[in-house]
Design a protein around this motif. Structure first.
Motif, PDB file in Angstrom:
ATOM      1  N   THR A   1      -1.362   8.330   1.373  1.00 25.48           N
ATOM      2  CA  THR A   1      -1.711   9.422   0.489  1.00 25.48           C
ATOM      3  C   THR A   1      -0.967  10.654   1.018  1.00 25.48           C
ATOM      4  OG1 THR A   1      -3.764   9.963   1.799  1.00 25.48           O
ATOM      5  CG2 THR A   1      -3.812   8.577  -0.106  1.00 25.48           C
TER       6      THR A   1
ATOM      7  N   HIS B   1     -15.712  10.033   7.281  1.00 27.09           N
ATOM      8  CA  HIS B   1     -16.407   8.783   7.238  1.00 27.09           C
ATOM      9  C   HIS B   1     -16.440   8.345   8.655  1.00 27.09           C
ATOM     10  CE1 HIS B   1     -15.732   7.833   2.869  1.00 27.09           C
ATOM     11  NE2 HIS B   1     -14.716   8.619   3.154  1.00 27.09           N
TER      12      HIS B   1
ATOM     13  N   ASP C   1      -9.475  -5.360   7.544  1.00 28.49           N
ATOM     14  CA  ASP C   1      -8.778  -5.409   6.273  1.00 28.49           C
ATOM     15  C   ASP C   1      -8.305  -3.871   6.189  1.00 28.49           C
ATOM     16  OD1 ASP C   1      -7.743  -4.952   3.624  1.00 28.49           O
ATOM     17  OD2 ASP C   1      -9.631  -6.058   2.571  1.00 28.49           O
TER      18      ASP C   1
ATOM     19  N   LEU D   1      -4.695   5.864   2.467  1.00 25.42           N
ATOM     20  CA  LEU D   1      -4.009   4.795   1.457  1.00 25.42           C
ATOM     21  C   LEU D   1      -4.667   5.091   0.085  1.00 25.42           C
ATOM     22  CD1 LEU D   1      -3.648   1.663   3.637  1.00 25.42           C
ATOM     23  CD2 LEU D   1      -2.074   3.605   3.481  1.00 25.42           C
ATOM     24  N   ARG D   2      -3.634   5.126  -0.825  1.00 23.18           N
ATOM     25  CA  ARG D   2      -4.262   5.174  -2.275  1.00 23.18           C
ATOM     26  C   ARG D   2      -4.877   3.581  -2.685  1.00 23.18           C
ATOM     27  NH1 ARG D   2      -2.133   9.593  -3.722  1.00 23.18           N
ATOM     28  NH2 ARG D   2      -0.018  10.277  -3.087  1.00 23.18           N
ATOM     29  N   GLY D   3      -5.876   3.877  -3.410  1.00 25.18           N
ATOM     30  CA  GLY D   3      -6.422   2.488  -3.878  1.00 25.18           C
ATOM     31  C   GLY D   3      -5.628   1.868  -4.872  1.00 25.18           C
TER      32      GLY D   3
ATOM     33  N   GLY E   1      -9.228   7.404   3.554  1.00 28.35           N
ATOM     34  CA  GLY E   1      -8.239   8.324   2.687  1.00 28.35           C
ATOM     35  C   GLY E   1      -6.839   8.468   3.148  1.00 28.35           C
TER      36      GLY E   1
ATOM     37  N   SER F   1       0.879  -1.031  -0.046  1.00 31.80           N
ATOM     38  CA  SER F   1       0.265   0.006  -0.031  1.00 31.80           C
ATOM     39  C   SER F   1       0.755   1.300  -0.123  1.00 31.80           C
ATOM     40  CB  SER F   1      -1.098  -0.125   1.222  1.00 31.80           C
ATOM     41  OG  SER F   1      -1.801  -1.032   1.221  1.00 31.80           O
TER      42      SER F   1
ATOM     43  N   ALA G   1      -5.971  -2.279   4.746  1.00 29.81           N
ATOM     44  CA  ALA G   1      -5.642  -1.592   3.093  1.00 29.81           C
ATOM     45  C   ALA G   1      -6.792  -0.970   2.858  1.00 29.81           C
ATOM     46  CB  ALA G   1      -5.044  -2.647   2.065  1.00 29.81           C
ATOM     47  N   ALA G   2      -7.990  -1.864   2.727  1.00 32.35           N
ATOM     48  CA  ALA G   2      -9.092  -1.549   2.215  1.00 32.35           C
ATOM     49  C   ALA G   2      -9.897  -0.298   3.177  1.00 32.35           C
ATOM     50  CB  ALA G   2     -10.516  -2.512   2.294  1.00 32.35           C
TER      51      ALA G   2
ATOM     52  N   VAL H   1      -8.098   3.167   2.265  1.00 33.05           N
ATOM     53  CA  VAL H   1      -8.340   3.386   1.209  1.00 33.05           C
ATOM     54  C   VAL H   1      -9.827   4.241   1.399  1.00 33.05           C
ATOM     55  CG1 VAL H   1      -9.413   3.187  -1.247  1.00 33.05           C
ATOM     56  CG2 VAL H   1      -7.192   2.168  -0.465  1.00 33.05           C
ATOM     57  N   LEU H   2     -10.631   3.669   2.222  1.00 34.70           N
ATOM     58  CA  LEU H   2     -11.961   4.180   2.699  1.00 34.70           C
ATOM     59  C   LEU H   2     -11.965   5.302   2.886  1.00 34.70           C
ATOM     60  CD1 LEU H   2     -15.025   3.957   2.819  1.00 34.70           C
ATOM     61  CD2 LEU H   2     -14.549   2.788   4.989  1.00 34.70           C
TER      62      LEU H   2
END
Length: 240
Positions: free
Chosen positions: A73, A111, A227, A238-240, A236, A70, A229-230, A233-234
């Protein structure tokens, strides 16, 4: 020209007196505000600026973890660990729910991620659940394990009871007016590492991030664990 005898005439001395009075008032305010601020903090010392929570948040074990493969960001994401209990003032409150309120100040987005109370965490090298850890060692002991389990550094901890969440939401999303309306009830229904000043700054800090419109989302899971990594990403980080 007729001059009214009841109206004072302007002059250098009168101006000097007026300036002196204003300076005196200003000095009195500067001297009094810290005292009032100190009084506010002392009055709410049992709920605001909790030392145990402050130490937990400042711990080096409370850090952003980047899963292998991962990429971060670099966004300014502030993460609140929100713990809902039955009675925040009880000696041993029971954990009823847990959320991460993740505010991305860079993207102006937010979120709310719900965490299961039976989330598997590790504390002191032993496997346990979030609820059991909370019951055994309190809210401060949950910070680093939650950070490790989710990969997110916890910026602040807020422990609430009753209608505390709606009050907290009103305070952070409703601007100065919302904070003023929620303030008295909110202070009696929470425990946090934040002091009076940080709590008062929240409306401005979180303005425009969509906190009031954020709906709870389940935490992305991989088997029995998060998870990471997920989740990154959700929210902000980490990058998807």
């Amino acid at each position: 020209m007729y001059e009214r005898p009841d109206v004072p005439k302007p002059g250098r001395h009168r101006t000097a007196v007026a300036v002196a009075v204003l300076v005196a008032i200003g000095c009195a305010l500067l001297a009094g505000l810290p005292a009032l601020w100190h009084l506010a903090n002392e009055t709410n010392a049992s709920t605001l600026g909790d030392g145990v929570l402050q130490e937990a948040v400042a711990s080096r074990d409370n850090a952003l973890a980047v899963p292998e493969g991962s990429e971060p960001t670099g966004a300014d994401v502030e993460t609140f660990l929100v713990l809902t209990v039955d009675d925040v003032r009880a000696d041993a409150p029971a954990l009823q729910g847990a959320e991460l309120l993740c505010v991305d100040h860079t993207a102006k987005d937010s979120h709310r991620v719900t965490l299961p109370t039976d989330l598997a965490v590790t504390a002191g090298g032993a496997a346990t659940t979030l609820a059991d850890l909370f019951a055994a060692r309190g809210e401060g002991a949950c910070v680093a394990p939650v950070s490790a389990a989710t990969g997110l550094a916890v910026s602040h901890v807020v422990e609430l009871d009753g209608e505390g969440w709606s009050l907290f939401e009103r305070a952070v999303a409703g601007g100065i007016q919302g904070a003023a309306q929620a303030g008295p009830e909110l202070l009696s229904s929470l425990r946090t590492d934040m002091d009076t000043g940080q709590l008062m700054d929240l409306p401005d800090s979180l303005a425009g991030t969509g906190v009031s419109a954020a709906e709870p989302e389940p935490c992305p899971m991989a088997g029995d664990g998060v998870d990471r990594a997920a989740l990154g990403v959700l929210v902000g980080t980490l990058r998807g």
